[in-house]
Design a protein around this motif. Structure first.
Motif, PDB file in Angstrom:
ATOM      1  N   VAL A 114       2.899  84.568   9.749  1.00 20.44           N
ATOM      2  CA  VAL A 114       3.889  84.589   8.655  1.00 20.44           C
ATOM      3  C   VAL A 114       4.539  85.967   8.554  1.00 20.44           C
ATOM      4  N   ILE A 115       3.709  87.015   8.640  1.00 21.89           N
ATOM      5  CA  ILE A 115       4.247  88.385   8.557  1.00 21.89           C
ATOM      6  C   ILE A 115       5.278  88.620   9.656  1.00 21.89           C
ATOM      7  N   TYR A 116       4.903  88.178  10.889  1.00 20.57           N
ATOM      8  CA  TYR A 116       5.821  88.397  11.998  1.00 20.57           C
ATOM      9  C   TYR A 116       7.089  87.546  11.860  1.00 20.57           C
ATOM     10  N   LEU A 117       6.940  86.323  11.325  1.00 18.28           N
ATOM     11  CA  LEU A 117       8.100  85.454  11.116  1.00 18.28           C
ATOM     12  C   LEU A 117       9.061  86.065  10.095  1.00 18.28           C
ATOM     13  N   VAL A 118       8.505  86.627   9.017  1.00 17.90           N
ATOM     14  CA  VAL A 118       9.333  87.298   7.995  1.00 17.90           C
ATOM     15  C   VAL A 118      10.064  88.486   8.612  1.00 17.90           C
ATOM     16  N   LEU A 119       9.313  89.240   9.425  1.00 17.79           N
ATOM     17  CA  LEU A 119       9.938  90.386  10.103  1.00 17.79           C
ATOM     18  C   LEU A 119      11.064  89.929  11.035  1.00 17.79           C
ATOM     19  N   ARG A 120      10.870  88.766  11.699  1.00 18.42           N
ATOM     20  CA  ARG A 120      11.898  88.243  12.589  1.00 18.42           C
ATOM     21  C   ARG A 120      13.154  87.810  11.814  1.00 18.42           C
ATOM     22  N   LEU A 121      12.965  87.289  10.614  1.00 20.76           N
ATOM     23  CA  LEU A 121      14.119  86.943   9.768  1.00 20.76           C
ATOM     24  C   LEU A 121      14.894  88.199   9.387  1.00 20.76           C
ATOM     25  N   ILE A 122      14.145  89.250   9.056  1.00 14.71           N
ATOM     26  CA  ILE A 122      14.786  90.537   8.753  1.00 14.71           C
ATOM     27  C   ILE A 122      15.520  91.047   9.991  1.00 14.71           C
ATOM     28  N   ASP A 123      14.850  90.907  11.145  1.00 12.06           N
ATOM     29  CA  ASP A 123      15.441  91.332  12.415  1.00 12.06           C
ATOM     30  C   ASP A 123      16.742  90.567  12.696  1.00 12.06           C
ATOM     31  N   THR A 124      16.745  89.263  12.406  1.00 10.58           N
ATOM     32  CA  THR A 124      17.939  88.444  12.644  1.00 10.58           C
ATOM     33  C   THR A 124      19.116  88.918  11.794  1.00 10.58           C
ATOM     34  N   ALA A 125      18.838  89.163  10.513  1.00  9.64           N
ATOM     35  CA  ALA A 125      19.901  89.638   9.613  1.00  9.64           C
ATOM     36  C   ALA A 125      20.407  91.012  10.049  1.00  9.64           C
ATOM     37  N   ALA A 126      19.474  91.886  10.424  1.00 17.22           N
ATOM     38  CA  ALA A 126      19.849  93.238  10.851  1.00 17.22           C
ATOM     39  C   ALA A 126      20.671  93.198  12.141  1.00 17.22           C
TER      40      ALA A 126
END
Length: 586
Positions: free
Chosen positions: A71-83
């Motif tokens: 979950v932590i990595y998935l959340v980080l990936r969502l942030i990564d996508t937006a960035a």
């Protein structure tokens, strides 16, 4: 080498101010870049933690822990996508805005350069610099800070984290990086030289194509298509030769990158295996090492691949600066004044002029006084300085010595804009801009009304023929007015000057390229235009200047004769001989 570095540093220093307007976007872009980098760094750490627990304390590897990591990595990936979306969209827009600003500055600077610059410069070369060169600057402006920033974070973070795992192995990996950089630098320098040369060739190719296509009527009339194809093939082959050399160095550059890529991997695998066998690192650390080494290699590979784009961008900036560093030959003095209510009195005092790069004077210590409203005709053999004298009045060229006074004021102390606003010019080679008849006439007075345009056309004798055109005043004239006849183009150019309504008028062989009927019509318009204005007329057809207040016979020796048509004929000198010759040939 040091000189090249210094030069590159100077170019970057010249380029950095273009970021000033967009520093907020740049800051957010780099912030997003750091977020995407953090996400990439976290994955090896998660893998190391999971592998470490599986190796030492498998009971702690609970479903809750595994799901939490996911979950932590998935959340980080969502942030990564937006960035990443911000970087790919807004970041590129910033680069395009910088390109737009540079192109505006470039074009503005070109407008300041004098005729002498354009006399020795190919327009196609300038077109290449203002388009393709600056396209590469867009990618450079966006990716340069971004790529170096991301690579810097990854390399430093990888070094710091790997040192906590195994210092000897880390130092072994990073020992190969300087060797890699040194090797890359050599090929990169060659690539830069090649890209610069290819830009020069492209500019010449564009110029040759432009010259051939603009002169397509002459090409076909002389049946010289094969000659033009041969000329093009020569330029095209030169371009191929340069590009082959560039790609040779690019191939060496990229293949050496792949070699070091593989070398770095095998060092990690072999050396890591020895450390693993000696229990100096754990399996979790070995996996983490492999993942971080992979990330490090990816960063270096991206940086190396970006080098090509970096070189293109630097070449574009360098060629941009080369033009921007050219100072205009003619500039307004600090205390230059604007002039208004010009009467048109013009005085030449000891005027001397020679063209740049030549030693022979075209005009030497010429003295002449022209009263306001006086009509002066300039005749004489070619090369006597007639057109040159007229070009000096609006300061298209700068006199080497002497003065030109307008209403008693030295034109060097008058702003070029206000001086030229009071001078109207009708030339033999009429240039019409791509657009409508209305737009071309309105060029003489921006923001004029339709009524003013029509009145100017009537005064120029152009209104009647304009109404017969397919769309009247809205008819598209084609590039350089190709859809109109010579007489029609000339009348539109006269209408432009009528609209401008200047007190000083220069007619430079305005009817010499026309047939007799068109010449008669145009001459009537010119006489109407010249009425009440200080007029300089350069003419080879001497019958067109019989009514001039004064006729000057200008030769390489200066003003040899001066007087009215009647006076000069009675004198039986050079003018009389020229007139008899003209009458005979006519």
């Amino acid at each position: 080498m040091q000189e090249n570095k210094k030069k590159k540093g100077d170019l970057l220093f010249r380029f950095l101010p273009y970021y000033k307007k967009y520093k907020g976007i740049l800051f957010l872009d780099l912030l997003c870049a750091s977020l995407t980098t953090v996400v990439e760094i976290v994955l090896p750490l998660i893998a190391r933690e999971i592998t470490g627990r599986a190796e030492t304390d498998v009971a702690s590897l609970t479903p809750k822990f595994i799901i939490t990591c996911g979950v932590i990595y998935l959340v980080l990936r969502l942030i990564d996508t937006a960035a990443y979306f911000y970087m790919a969209s807004t970041g590129h827009i910033m680069g395009t805005k910088i390109e737009t600003d540079m192109r505006r500055d470039f074009f503005t600077h070109l407008q300041k350069l004098s005729f002498s610059y354009y006399d020795n410069t190919k327009i196609g070369t300038l077109m290449s610099r203002i388009t393709s060169d600056l396209f590469d600057v867009t990618e450079f402006a966006h990716h340069c800070p971004e790529e170096f920033f991301i690579a810097g974070i990854k390399i430093l973070a990888s070094f710091a984290i790997l040192c906590t795992i195994n210092v000897p192995l880390t130092l072994l990996i990073f020992a190969i990086v300087p060797v890699m950089i040194i090797c890359m630098t050599r090929f990169r320098t060659k690539m830069k030289e090649g890209f610069k040369e290819s830009r020069r060739i492209v500019g010449e190719l564009n110029s040759q194509v432009e010259d051939s296509l603009l002169g397509i009527h002459e090409v076909k009339s002389f049946a010289n298509e094969d000659t033009e194809i041969e000329k093009f093939e020569k330029s095209n082959s030169s371009f191929l030769k340069v590009k082959k050399k560039v790609y040779k160095y690019m191939g060496a550059f990229q293949s050496s990158t792949r070699f070091f890529d593989g070398a770095l991997y095998i060092i990690v695998v072999v050396a890591g295996a020895f450390f693993l066998a000696d229990s100096k690192i754990s399996s979790a650390d070995f996996i983490a090492f492999m993942l971080f080494a992979s990330m490090l290699l990816t960063s270096i590979r991206r940086l190396v691949e970006f080098t090509e784009q970096f070189q293109r961008g630097m070449t574009g900036i360098e060629r941009f600066c080369e033009i921007m560093d050219i100072d205009p030959d003619i500039e307004d003095s600090k205390d230059a004044e604007t002039i208004e209510n010009v009467k048109g009195e013009i005085t030449f005092e000891n005027l001397t002029f020679r063209y740049s790069g030549t030693e022979k004077n075209v005009l030497c210590k010429l003295n002449l006084h022209v009263k306001a409203g006086e009509s002066v005709a300039l005749v004489g053999p070619s090369g006597g300085g007639k057109t040159t004298l007229c070009a000096l009045i609006p300061r298209f060229y700068e006199a080497n010595d002497g003065k030109i006074l307008v209403d008693g004021k030295d034109i060097k102390n008058i702003t070029q804009k206000s001086l030229r606003e009071h001078i109207g010019i009708v030339q033999q080679d009429v240039y019409l801009f791509s657009g409508s008849v209305r737009e071309n006439i309105a060029y003489g007075k921006p923001n004029c009304t339709d009524e003013e345009i029509i009145e100017a056309a009537k005064l120029a004798g152009a209104h009647e023929f304009i109404l017969t055109l397919p769309d009247g005043y809205d008819t598209y004239v084609g590039e350089r007015g190709v859809k109109l006849s010579g007489g029609q183009k000339q009348r539109i150019s006269i209408a432009r000057v009528f609209l401008k309504n200047p007190p000083i008028l220069i007619l430079d062989e305005a009817t010499s390229a026309l047939d007799n009927e068109s010449e008669y019509l145009i001459q009537q318009s010119l006489e109407k235009l010249a009425k009440g204005r200080t007029t300089f007329t350069v003419a080879h057809r001497l019958t067109t200047i019989k009514n001039a207040d004064r006729i000057l016979v200008l030769t390489e020796n200066g003003i040899e004769e001066s007087g009215t048509h009647k006076e000069l004929i009675e004198r039986g000198g050079l003018y009389a001989d020229l007139y008899k010759m003209y009458s005979f040939t006519d």
